[in-house]
Design a protein around this motif. Structure first.
Motif, PDB file in Angstrom:
ATOM      1  N   GLY A   6      -6.011  52.070  24.271  1.00 63.94           N
ATOM      2  CA  GLY A   6      -5.286  50.855  23.914  1.00 63.94           C
ATOM      3  C   GLY A   6      -3.832  50.874  24.364  1.00 63.94           C
ATOM      4  O   GLY A   6      -3.369  51.811  25.002  1.00 63.94           O
ATOM      5  N   ASN A   7      -3.135  49.791  24.029  1.00 63.68           N
ATOM      6  CA  ASN A   7      -1.738  49.646  24.419  1.00 63.68           C
ATOM      7  C   ASN A   7      -0.929  49.369  23.155  1.00 63.68           C
ATOM      8  O   ASN A   7      -0.986  48.275  22.589  1.00 63.68           O
ATOM      9  N   ILE A   8      -0.164  50.340  22.702  1.00 63.23           N
ATOM     10  CA  ILE A   8       0.570  50.216  21.447  1.00 63.23           C
ATOM     11  C   ILE A   8       1.594  49.089  21.485  1.00 63.23           C
ATOM     12  O   ILE A   8       1.808  48.389  20.494  1.00 63.23           O
ATOM     13  N   ASP A   9       2.210  48.872  22.646  1.00 67.64           N
ATOM     14  CA  ASP A   9       3.207  47.795  22.757  1.00 67.64           C
ATOM     15  C   ASP A   9       2.571  46.435  22.494  1.00 67.64           C
ATOM     16  O   ASP A   9       3.146  45.583  21.807  1.00 67.64           O
ATOM     17  N   GLU A  10       1.375  46.211  23.028  1.00 68.76           N
ATOM     18  CA  GLU A  10       0.668  44.945  22.818  1.00 68.76           C
ATOM     19  C   GLU A  10       0.253  44.792  21.357  1.00 68.76           C
ATOM     20  O   GLU A  10       0.349  43.707  20.788  1.00 68.76           O
ATOM     21  N   VAL A  11      -0.200  45.860  20.751  1.00 64.47           N
ATOM     22  CA  VAL A  11      -0.624  45.815  19.348  1.00 64.47           C
ATOM     23  C   VAL A  11       0.566  45.477  18.456  1.00 64.47           C
ATOM     24  O   VAL A  11       0.466  44.653  17.546  1.00 64.47           O
ATOM     25  N   LEU A  12       1.724  46.100  18.715  1.00 68.49           N
ATOM     26  CA  LEU A  12       2.913  45.861  17.893  1.00 68.49           C
ATOM     27  C   LEU A  12       3.412  44.425  18.033  1.00 68.49           C
ATOM     28  O   LEU A  12       3.925  43.843  17.070  1.00 68.49           O
ATOM     29  N   LYS A  13       3.268  43.831  19.232  1.00 69.09           N
ATOM     30  CA  LYS A  13       3.693  42.436  19.432  1.00 69.09           C
ATOM     31  C   LYS A  13       2.893  41.483  18.541  1.00 69.09           C
ATOM     32  O   LYS A  13       3.405  40.478  18.072  1.00 69.09           O
ATOM     33  N   LYS A  14       1.619  41.818  18.302  1.00 71.86           N
ATOM     34  CA  LYS A  14       0.738  40.956  17.515  1.00 71.86           C
ATOM     35  C   LYS A  14       0.812  41.257  16.016  1.00 71.86           C
ATOM     36  O   LYS A  14       0.291  40.483  15.215  1.00 71.86           O
ATOM     37  N   ALA A  15       1.445  42.344  15.631  1.00 72.00           N
ATOM     38  CA  ALA A  15       1.495  42.732  14.222  1.00 72.00           C
ATOM     39  C   ALA A  15       2.383  41.786  13.431  1.00 72.00           C
ATOM     40  O   ALA A  15       3.461  41.402  13.901  1.00 72.00           O
ATOM     41  N   PRO A  16       1.939  41.367  12.222  1.00 67.92           N
ATOM     42  CA  PRO A  16       2.759  40.447  11.420  1.00 67.92           C
ATOM     43  C   PRO A  16       4.054  41.119  10.919  1.00 67.92           C
ATOM     44  O   PRO A  16       5.061  40.446  10.724  1.00 67.92           O
ATOM     45  N   LYS A  17       4.030  42.413  10.735  1.00 67.71           N
ATOM     46  CA  LYS A  17       5.210  43.123  10.232  1.00 67.71           C
ATOM     47  C   LYS A  17       5.160  44.568  10.750  1.00 67.71           C
ATOM     48  O   LYS A  17       4.104  45.202  10.726  1.00 67.71           O
ATOM     49  N   VAL A  18       6.275  45.069  11.210  1.00 66.26           N
ATOM     50  CA  VAL A  18       6.343  46.447  11.706  1.00 66.26           C
ATOM     51  C   VAL A  18       7.262  47.242  10.781  1.00 66.26           C
ATOM     52  O   VAL A  18       8.387  46.831  10.498  1.00 66.26           O
ATOM     53  N   ILE A  19       6.775  48.358  10.301  1.00 64.79           N
ATOM     54  CA  ILE A  19       7.573  49.251   9.452  1.00 64.79           C
ATOM     55  C   ILE A  19       7.788  50.535  10.242  1.00 64.79           C
ATOM     56  O   ILE A  19       6.830  51.149  10.713  1.00 64.79           O
ATOM     57  N   GLU A  20       9.030  50.927  10.375  1.00 67.42           N
ATOM     58  CA  GLU A  20       9.337  52.144  11.119  1.00 67.42           C
ATOM     59  C   GLU A  20       9.966  53.176  10.195  1.00 67.42           C
ATOM     60  O   GLU A  20      10.759  52.822   9.320  1.00 67.42           O
ATOM     61  N   ALA A  21       9.619  54.440  10.403  1.00 68.00           N
ATOM     62  CA  ALA A  21      10.216  55.541   9.634  1.00 68.00           C
ATOM     63  C   ALA A  21      10.143  56.805  10.469  1.00 68.00           C
ATOM     64  O   ALA A  21       9.254  56.953  11.306  1.00 68.00           O
ATOM     65  N   GLU A  22      11.084  57.674  10.243  1.00 70.71           N
ATOM     66  CA  GLU A  22      11.077  58.959  10.938  1.00 70.71           C
ATOM     67  C   GLU A  22      11.178  60.055   9.877  1.00 70.71           C
ATOM     68  O   GLU A  22      12.032  59.998   8.991  1.00 70.71           O
ATOM     69  N   TYR A  23      10.292  61.031   9.975  1.00 72.31           N
ATOM     70  CA  TYR A  23      10.262  62.130   9.007  1.00 72.31           C
ATOM     71  C   TYR A  23      10.497  63.444   9.739  1.00 72.31           C
ATOM     72  O   TYR A  23       9.946  63.672  10.813  1.00 72.31           O
ATOM     73  N   GLU A  24      11.292  64.299   9.148  1.00 75.62           N
ATOM     74  CA  GLU A  24      11.509  65.626   9.705  1.00 75.62           C
ATOM     75  C   GLU A  24      11.411  66.650   8.584  1.00 75.62           C
ATOM     76  O   GLU A  24      11.968  66.445   7.509  1.00 75.62           O
TER      77      GLU A  24
END
Length: 178
Positions: A66-84
């Motif tokens: 698949g293509n993550i960029d295309e999936v994210l464009k269609k997503a109603p809401k994007v939540i981003e987080a970074e964990y270390e």
């Protein structure tokens, strides 16, 4: 050296038997040994892979679907987080230990372990005693988790005890006459 009872060679290495821990450690440090091979440390083969993973260099792609960029464009809401989190070893909170007594054709073992059967197998193999003539005393254990499922320390204590009959022998290599 003062306080040293015996120096024993087993497949896994050299054991210094002494009256107390200080004498055993001092005598062991004084030995001039050359290591030929060490099967026990085979897990260190993973260190180059771990160093590469921590370097930030791109790793191998196992699957690309698949293509993550295309999936994210269609997503109603994007939540981003970074964990270390730091790399932590899965290590015991207490030292591995086992005490074994071999008397004639019988043996008795005291250890914290997750399987009495594994302890029986380790003592039987290490001391050459029939499993039906081995008594196990499994103590409560702390943070041993999966590591206490292994029996290398039981096997070592049994090998030492076989060479020192009628003495309590533990995997930290102290022995006491009975």
């Amino acid at each position: 050296m003062t306080g040293v009872t015996k120096v024993i060679t087993i497949e896994e290495g050299v054991v210094v038997v002494a009256n107390d821990t200080w004498h055993a450690k001092t005598a062991a440090a004084a030995l001039e040994l050359v290591e030929e091979s060490n099967k026990e440390l085979g897990h260190l083969d993973a260190i180059p892979t771990l160093k590469k993973a921590m370097s930030g260099e791109p790793g191998k792609v196992w699957e690309d679907v698949g293509n993550i960029d295309e999936v994210l464009k269609k997503a109603p809401k994007v939540i981003e987080a970074e964990y270390e989190v730091p790399y932590l070893a899965h290590a015991c909170m207490e030292p591995l230990n086992c005490t074994v007594l071999v008397t004639g054709d019988k043996a008795e073992a005291w250890t914290g372990n997750q399987s009495t059967t594994f302890v029986l197998n380790g003592v039987s193999e290490g001391a050459g005693v029939d499993k039906s003539k081995i008594k196990t005393n499994i103590t409560y254990l702390g943070g041993g988790f999966g590591r206490r499922g292994e029996t290398d320390f039981v096997l070592k204590a049994a090998k030492i005890a076989k060479q020192l009959p009628a003495r309590l022998c533990n995997s930290s290599s102290r022995a006491r006459k009975i």
